[in-house]
Motif scaffolding. Structure first.
Motif, short mmCIF file in Angstrom:
data_model
loop_
_atom_site.label_atom_id
_atom_site.label_comp_id
_atom_site.label_asym_id
_atom_site.label_seq_id
_atom_site.Cartn_x
_atom_site.Cartn_y
_atom_site.Cartn_z
N ALA A 561 0.80 -1.32 -0.02
CA ALA A 561 -0.01 -0.03 -0.05
C ALA A 561 0.78 1.35 0.10
O ALA A 561 1.99 1.20 0.51
N GLU A 562 0.54 2.35 -0.85
CA GLU A 562 1.17 3.74 -0.68
C GLU A 562 0.28 4.62 -0.44
O GLU A 562 -0.93 4.69 -0.43
N ARG A 563 0.81 5.75 0.09
CA ARG A 563 -0.03 6.92 0.58
C ARG A 563 0.84 8.25 0.33
O ARG A 563 2.27 8.02 0.55
N PRO A 564 0.44 9.30 -0.21
CA PRO A 564 1.36 10.69 -0.36
C PRO A 564 2.16 10.89 1.07
O PRO A 564 1.36 10.77 2.18
N SER A 565 3.19 11.14 0.96
CA SER A 565 4.02 11.76 2.06
C SER A 565 3.45 13.07 2.71
O SER A 565 3.25 13.95 1.91
N SER A 566 3.19 13.05 4.06
CA SER A 566 3.09 14.24 4.48
C SER A 566 3.99 15.42 4.64
O SER A 566 3.89 16.56 4.84
N ARG A 567 5.35 14.94 4.29
CA ARG A 567 6.52 15.71 4.49
C ARG A 567 6.77 16.29 2.90
O ARG A 567 7.72 17.21 2.95
N ASN A 568 6.44 15.72 1.87
CA ASN A 568 7.23 15.93 0.66
C ASN A 568 6.08 15.46 -0.24
O ASN A 568 5.84 14.65 -0.45
N ALA A 569 5.32 16.66 -1.03
CA ALA A 569 4.14 16.48 -1.87
C ALA A 569 4.32 15.62 -2.87
O ALA A 569 3.67 15.17 -3.73
N HIS A 570 5.72 15.52 -3.34
CA HIS A 570 6.25 14.69 -4.44
C HIS A 570 6.60 13.45 -4.51
O HIS A 570 7.09 12.69 -5.14
N LYS A 571 6.46 13.13 -3.01
CA LYS A 571 6.67 11.51 -2.79
C LYS A 571 5.68 10.77 -2.14
O LYS A 571 4.92 11.38 -1.55
N VAL A 572 5.86 9.53 -1.92
CA VAL A 572 5.08 8.62 -1.12
C VAL A 572 5.81 7.83 -0.29
O VAL A 572 6.77 7.71 -0.16
N THR A 573 5.05 7.31 0.70
CA THR A 573 5.39 6.31 1.64
C THR A 573 4.75 4.92 1.31
O THR A 573 3.76 4.96 0.60
N ALA A 574 5.21 3.81 1.82
CA ALA A 574 4.78 2.59 1.39
C ALA A 574 4.86 1.75 2.65
O ALA A 574 5.66 1.97 3.44
N CYS A 575 4.00 0.82 2.43
CA CYS A 575 3.84 -0.23 3.71
C CYS A 575 3.36 -1.75 3.29
O CYS A 575 2.45 -1.84 2.23
N MET A 576 4.34 -2.75 3.65
CA MET A 576 3.96 -3.95 2.95
C MET A 576 3.19 -4.70 4.12
O MET A 576 3.44 -4.83 5.22
N GLY A 577 2.13 -5.25 3.55
CA GLY A 577 1.14 -6.25 4.15
C GLY A 577 1.48 -7.62 3.96
O GLY A 577 1.68 -7.93 2.66
N LEU A 578 1.60 -8.54 5.05
CA LEU A 578 1.97 -9.84 4.91
C LEU A 578 0.80 -10.65 5.54
O LEU A 578 0.54 -10.62 6.83
N ASP A 579 0.18 -11.67 4.87
CA ASP A 579 -1.10 -12.35 5.38
C ASP A 579 -0.46 -13.77 5.84
O ASP A 579 -0.10 -14.53 5.14
N GLY A 580 -0.50 -13.72 7.44
CA GLY A 580 0.18 -15.06 7.92
C GLY A 580 -1.18 -15.69 8.61
O GLY A 580 -1.15 -16.29 9.77
N THR A 581 -2.38 -15.49 8.06
CA THR A 581 -3.33 -15.99 8.59
C THR A 581 -3.62 -17.50 7.89
O THR A 581 -3.10 -18.07 7.07
N ILE A 582 -4.70 -18.30 8.63
CA ILE A 582 -5.07 -19.68 8.04
C ILE A 582 -5.62 -19.20 6.75
O ILE A 582 -6.31 -18.68 6.39
N LYS A 583 -5.28 -20.37 5.71
CA LYS A 583 -6.01 -20.28 4.34
C LYS A 583 -6.96 -21.39 4.18
O LYS A 583 -6.71 -22.72 4.47
N THR A 584 -8.02 -20.89 3.66
CA THR A 584 -9.23 -21.85 3.31
C THR A 584 -9.75 -21.89 2.13
O THR A 584 -9.36 -20.89 1.38
N LYS A 585 -10.34 -22.80 1.29
CA LYS A 585 -11.02 -22.89 0.15
C LYS A 585 -12.08 -21.97 0.00
O LYS A 585 -11.95 -21.02 -0.98
N GLU A 586 -12.76 -21.77 1.04
CA GLU A 586 -13.91 -20.59 0.99
C GLU A 586 -13.25 -19.02 0.77
O GLU A 586 -13.88 -18.50 -0.28
N LEU A 587 -12.43 -19.01 1.54
CA LEU A 587 -11.86 -17.51 1.86
C LEU A 587 -10.70 -17.15 0.84
O LEU A 587 -10.27 -16.19 0.52
N ASP A 588 -10.04 -18.21 0.56
CA ASP A 588 -8.65 -18.13 -0.18
C ASP A 588 -8.29 -18.86 -1.47
O ASP A 588 -7.52 -18.91 -1.94
#
Length: 641
Positions: A561-588
């Motif tokens: 995920a990315e979002r505009p930087s609050s400190r520099n209008a010409h840059k963005v910040t990024a955050c990596m999400g990692l899914d370490g949950t149980i995986k099932t047929k119905e949901l995954d």
């Protein structure tokens, strides 16, 4: 130091105050494992345990290498790094240019020493053949059933001998053996293992494959069977090097093509038929902390069982870490650092395999960084090196911090990390025990480049400077009812990572949720969010990380995920999400069975609670299983698909 036999090692442990003899009757069916689980999770791995009253003719030794000190004692060293230093010295000596006759003559004593480590076949019978069972019966051995959902009793420390039918080169490995009949077990060798390759060659020849299994003897044999050696290196040469004395071998009685250590406690001889129907083996409570799923494996037919007159049955349990195998893994980590450095990754300085990563899931490599892209070069080299091909998460750092100070290491890595450009995803061979892969034995990998950035490695589009995130946990939970708990304590340590326990209820739930979470006030500056199942307590960080690493397929389960930087209008910040949950047929759309966590049953816990004061093990220790039981009630052995 060479131990004469297993009892010699037991005596050494006892004199050092590292062993407890248990004279009270304890059943090998579930009870020994429950006691061992409590002891192995006590500080520094507790003590080695010798169960002298099991209802069988043989005592059971367990947790004998279950601490740093006992692992060193087993290998005859003061520190595990002493072995690595000796190996590094040998590599340097052998690779040094020999410019004069004096240089070559100086090699002669070392070559003589090499010869003294080579295994030797001796004539006659060995102590391992003092007693020959007239009718081989595995039921006379105290083979343990460790966990309530195990498929049956398993031999857990078998040192298994096979030979290539063409070259006659020997392989010594360790593969669990489920006992089905008095003279038949499964042979759980995976397709990547050398013994499986030997079997494949026998099948092509349509020939019966001889197999010999030993238990006990010098503990170095057990360790060498687990060591990640190249295929053409005899494990008994490594054993000879470690014990500084050659291993003496004798020919088997019913399978004379094979040789085994003369000082072993038990020898189980037999064969595997090339064209016989496979057997459904498992499940088995494995070192991942989950049950490995049942599958089809070859049948091993027993033709002879021999043993010493004073034989001791060695065993181990694996399950939720830490267990004894963590210390065996620590020995491998230290001992094989030198060969990796000298032959594959010359820039590597140190290596660490945290217990929560159960060996293959998480590896940290520290390098001397000299040029851009060097972390990726190391990544590719390590993923192509032997059993490192099974590694799931590789974190690479440089000499700017100490590798075994996890707090300082995380601070350093996250300071330099750009989640959008410095996390690399790949796929390849995985351990068949990894249940998170969409296909057995094949799945995703991730490398986190935590080294200091060089100018060529930076992307000006991103603002990666340190923020001071102020996550409002109450606001997050109010905005997203599926979020059940949040651990934001790492932020106070200048580690921009949080752990969120979430209850999924729809397809692509976390992929849609993550950018919304990152868009919330106070989240700017968070570089990574680890998502775990809603039944996991994220405040128990070691447990949460163990669950997370097991349940993640990095390539499939990441979302940036990315979002505009609050400190520099010409840059963005990024955050990596990692899914370490149980995986099932119905949901995954996950098509494989999902195994359950390993816990003892209530009846066994109650028996050991009541028996504890008679065991001589000191203050009462509650069952480690209790903390996990609430996480699995109602799920059954496996989530049904």
């Amino acid at each position: 130091m060479a131990f004469k036999h297993l009892r010699h090692f037991i005596d050494t442990l006892e004199k050092a105050g590292e062993l407890v003899r248990i004279k009270e009757y304890v059943n090998p069916h579930l009870e020994i494992a429950e006691i061992t689980d409590r002891i192995s999770k006590s500080p520094d791995g507790g003590k080695a345990l010798l169960f002298e009253n099991t209802g069988y003719d043989f005592p059971v030794l367990i947790n004998s290498m279950g601490s740093y000190r006992r692992m060193c004692m087993a290998l005859g060293v003061q520190e595990l790094d002493d072995v690595a230093s000796e190996i590094e010295g040998l590599f340097k000596m052998l690779s040094k240019p020999k410019e004069s006759i004096l240089d070559k003559l100086a090699m002669l004593p070392k070559l003589s020493q090499f010869a003294s480590w080579m295994p030797k076949v001796i004539s006659g019978r060995g102590a391992c053949q003092e007693v020959v069972m007239t009718s081989p019966d595995l039921g006379k051995l105290p083979v343990m059933t460790c966990w309530p959902q195990d498929g049956g009793p398993f031999i857990t420390l078998p040192v298994i001998h096979t030979k290539d039918p063409h070259t006659q080169s020997r392989n010594v490995g360790m593969y669990r053996m489920q006992v089905f009949e008095k003279d038949m077990t499964g042979m759980h060798w995976h397709k990547h293992k050398v013994s499986a390759k030997h079997f494949s060659e026998y099948k092509k020849l349509n020939k019966r494959m001889p197999v010999a299994v030993i238990l006990g003897g010098d503990p170095v044999y057990t360790y060498s069977a687990t060591a990640p050696l190249p295929e053409n290196v005899d494990e008994y040469m490594l054993a000879g090097f470690l014990r500084k004395k050659k291993v003496e071998l004798v020919r088997c009685i019913s399978q004379p093509e094979l040789e085994v250590p003369a000082d072993a406690d038990f020898v189980i001889e037999g064969y595997v038929e090339a064209d016989e129907e496979l057997i459904w083996e498992g499940p088995f409570g494995d070192h991942t902390g989950y049950y490995s799923l049942a599958d089809w494996y070859p049948r091993f037919h027993v033709t002879a069982i021999t043993h010493r007159k004073d034989a001791v049955y060695p065993s181990t349990i694996v399950g939720i870490p830490p267990q004894e195998d963590a210390w065996i893994g620590k020995a491998t980590e230290r001992i094989f650092l030198a060969p990796i450095k000298m032959t594959l990754v010359p820039e590597i300085v140190d290596m660490e395999m945290p217990v929560e990563g159960v060996f293959h899931n998480l590896v940290i490599a520290q390098i001397q960084k000299d040029y851009p892209g060097q972390a990726q070069k190391v990544m590719n080299a390590m993923w192509g090196a032997g059993q490192m091909m099974f590694n799931k998460i590789l974190a690479v750092t440089d000499t700017g911090t100490r590798i075994n100070d996890y707090k300082a290491l995380a601070q350093y890595a996250f300071k330099h990390l750009n989640p959008a450009t410095d996390i690399y995803f790949s796929q390849g061979p995985m351990d068949v025990l990894d249940h998170s892969c969409s296909r057995m034995g094949f799945g995703g990998k991730m490398c986190i480049d935590g080294t200091a950035r060089l100018p060529e490695e930076t992307d000006d589009r991103f603002d990666t400077a340190s923020f001071s995130p102020e996550v409002n946990i109450a606001a997050l939970r109010a905005a997203f009812p599926e979020i059940k708990a949040v651990n934001a304590t790492l932020l106070k340590l200048d580690i921009p990572c949080i752990v969120i326990a979430v209850e999924k209820d729809r397809r692509n739930h976390l992929r849609e949720l993550h950018p919304q979470v990152y868009a919330q006030p106070g989240m700017e500056g968070i570089k990574m969010v680890l998502y775990v199942e809603h039944t996991v307590d994220p405040m128990d960080l070691p447990s949460a990380l163990w669950r997370f690493c097991n349940n993640l397929d990095p390539k499939r389960d990441n979302f940036l995920a990315e979002r505009p930087s609050s400190r520099n209008a010409h840059k963005v910040t990024a955050c990596m999400g990692l899914d370490g949950t149980i995986k099932t047929k119905e949901l995954d759309d996950f098509q494989r069975d999902w195994p359950n966590i390993i816990v003892a049953d209530d009846a066994t816990i109650k028996i050991i609670d009541e028996k504890w004061q008679k065991l001589g093990l000191g203050d009462f220790l509650p069952s480690p299983s209790l903390k996990y039981k609430q996480q699995i009630y109602g799920q059954g052995a496996v989530v049904a698909l």
